[in-house]
Design an enzyme around this catalytic site. Structure first.
Site, short mmCIF file in Angstrom:
data_model
loop_
_atom_site.label_atom_id
_atom_site.label_comp_id
_atom_site.label_asym_id
_atom_site.label_seq_id
_atom_site.Cartn_x
_atom_site.Cartn_y
_atom_site.Cartn_z
N GLY A 88 0.54 -1.29 0.08
CA GLY A 88 0.04 -0.11 0.10
C GLY A 88 0.76 1.26 -0.09
N LEU A 89 0.35 2.14 0.61
CA LEU A 89 0.96 3.69 0.69
C LEU A 89 1.39 4.24 -0.68
CD1 LEU A 89 3.27 3.36 3.97
CD2 LEU A 89 1.10 4.66 3.39
N CYS A 90 0.61 3.93 -1.88
CA CYS A 90 0.86 4.51 -3.19
C CYS A 90 -0.23 5.18 -3.63
CB CYS A 90 1.32 3.41 -3.99
SG CYS A 90 0.31 1.87 -3.91
N GLY A 91 -0.72 6.13 -2.77
CA GLY A 91 -1.91 7.03 -3.48
C GLY A 91 -2.99 6.19 -3.69
#
Lengths: 292, 135
Positions: A88-91
């Site tokens: 995750g953590l990709c907008g």
């Protein structure tokens, strides 16, 4: 009103977060370069493949064409292959792909079609499982894969073809995110089976000479088309890898900048409060002196 | 001096070779064949084997390919390999793995058609292994 100590702690914690997001951004930038290089390196193969396919498809009559190309003639069962990232953590990267797939599914279901879904990558599976969980028939895990190789794509390709040969679906569509630039990734749906895009490429001319085939054209085509599916999946995975890193890079850039703004604001109120405290103490001293 | 033509060896991962050559030997499904300049347009599937190219300075070079196909046009020759490595980079255990997989496929095959296809692949791989050992 937070005390001076609270503010100091707050500033320290935001600073730590900023360091993390900054580091993640730099890691994503390095990975993005590698992913782009991989996508670049794979381009000649798919281009040549398209040219060769166009060439041979123009030489094979419709009747001889393998079923993978012409389709089953029906349009009842749709297979969606949804490729997303493992992390995750990709907008909005994963949710954009998932949204496109979900809209597509809704439309198909409204038309009374049956939908089956294969998910590639954990994040997309997590999102889709919530409301379309019953439709997911399989999941491909690429968690341990550092750099997607052709063998990963080939595995997925074989899985799709295996299902097709069993008659499990009529139309297959691939969902992935096309890499336009670091700030722009476009979620895309591409039809895999029946192969519609083949006819689009300009067939290369062999001059006046007659093409020789060894073995016959239909046999070559029968060998080529399954391979083409793997190639398409491979291309999608590479595009996805580049898109993911691009999306993460801009998301982390935003986060870093946001943390910077927050630090400024917190420092401002910290300073103000400190000043207020000093002034208050001064007033106390002065009024104490005056009272004497 | 033989005439040179453009030869490209492409695997899905990258473009391995793109240069002027005077002669290419490719392992066609129906037998090894040599492609020279002005070869008639041809398209053929290839089996696992060794591709040998000869550059204009007469230096031969070899690559190991695992299946794919070759497209010969008046402009040149393109080999789309499923997987290709330079002959010096081939790892013995990778080939072993492929042979093992092929063996398993052969044992798992249910229809006669599948069985014969798996057997073909197995045969081609063992031949290839012998050829590399000899080299």
């Amino acid at each position: 009103m937070p005390s001076l100590k609270d503010l100091r702690n707050r500033i320290a914690s935001v600073k730590a977060t900023q360091k993390i997001t900054k580091a993640m951004q730099m890691v994503a930038a390095a990975k993005l370069r590698r992913a782009q290089e991989a996508a670049e390196a794979a381009r000649p193969y798919s281009q040549r493949m398209a040219a060769v396919l166009a060439n041979i498809a123009s030489n094979v009559d419709g009747d001889d064409a393998p079923v993978l190309m012409s389709g089953t003639g029906k349009d009842d069962v749709h297979l969606l292959i949804v490729c997303t990232s493992e992390r995750g953590l990709c907008g909005g990267f994963n949710s954009q792909i998932a949204r496109l797939a979900r809209e597509h599914t809704r439309r198909l279901l409204a038309d009374g079609k049956t939908v089956k879904i294969i998910t590639v990558g954990k994040k997309g599976a997590d999102i889709l499982r919530r409301d379309l969980g019953k439709l997911i028939i399989d999941h491909v895990n690429l968690r341990e894969v550092k750099q997607v190789g052709f063998s990963n794509a080939d595995e997925i390709g074989h899985k799709i073809i295996g299902l097709y040969n069993e008659g499990a679906f009529d139309v297959a569509t691939l969902f992935y995110s096309e890499f336009k630039s670091v700030i722009s990734q476009i979620p895309t749906a591409q039809q895999l089976i029946p192969a519609s895009a083949i006819g689009d490429a300009e067939p290369e001319t062999a001059g006046d000479a007659v093409y020789e085939y060894e073995p016959d054209p239909a046999a070559i085509l029968g060998d080529l088309i399954p391979r083409n599916i793997s190639v398409q999946v491979f291309r999608a995975l590479l595009e996805n890898a580049a898109s993911e890193q691009g999306a993460r890079m801009s998301a982390m850039d935003n986060a870093t900048r946001n943390a910077g703004d927050m630090i400024n604001k917190l420092t401002m109120s910290y300073n103000r409060q400190r000043q207020a405290q000093i002034t208050k103490e001064l007033i106390e001293i002065i009024s104490g002196a005056e009272a004497l | 001096m033989a005439e040179a033509f453009q030869f490209e060896l492409v695997s899905p991962e990258r473009l391995l070779l793109s240069e002027q050559v005077i002669e290419v030997v490719v392992p066609g499904t129906e037998g090894y064949m040599t492609v020279l300049a002005h070869h008639a347009p041809l398209m053929a599937t290839i089996k696992p084997g060794v591709v040998t190219v000869k550059t204009p300075d007469g230096k031969p070079d070899s690559y190991v390919v695992f299946g794919g196909f070759v497209d010969v046009t008046p402009e040149g020759c393109i080999l789309l390999a499923e997987s290709a490595v330079h002959v010096t980079d081939i790892k013995a255990d990778e080939l072993q793995n492929r042979i093992k997989d092929a063996k398993e496929d052969f044992e798992d095959a249910t229809t006669r058609e599948e069985k014969s296809r798996a057997e073909d692949l197995l045969g081609q791989l063992t031949t290839l292994q012998d050829a590399i050992k000899a080299a």
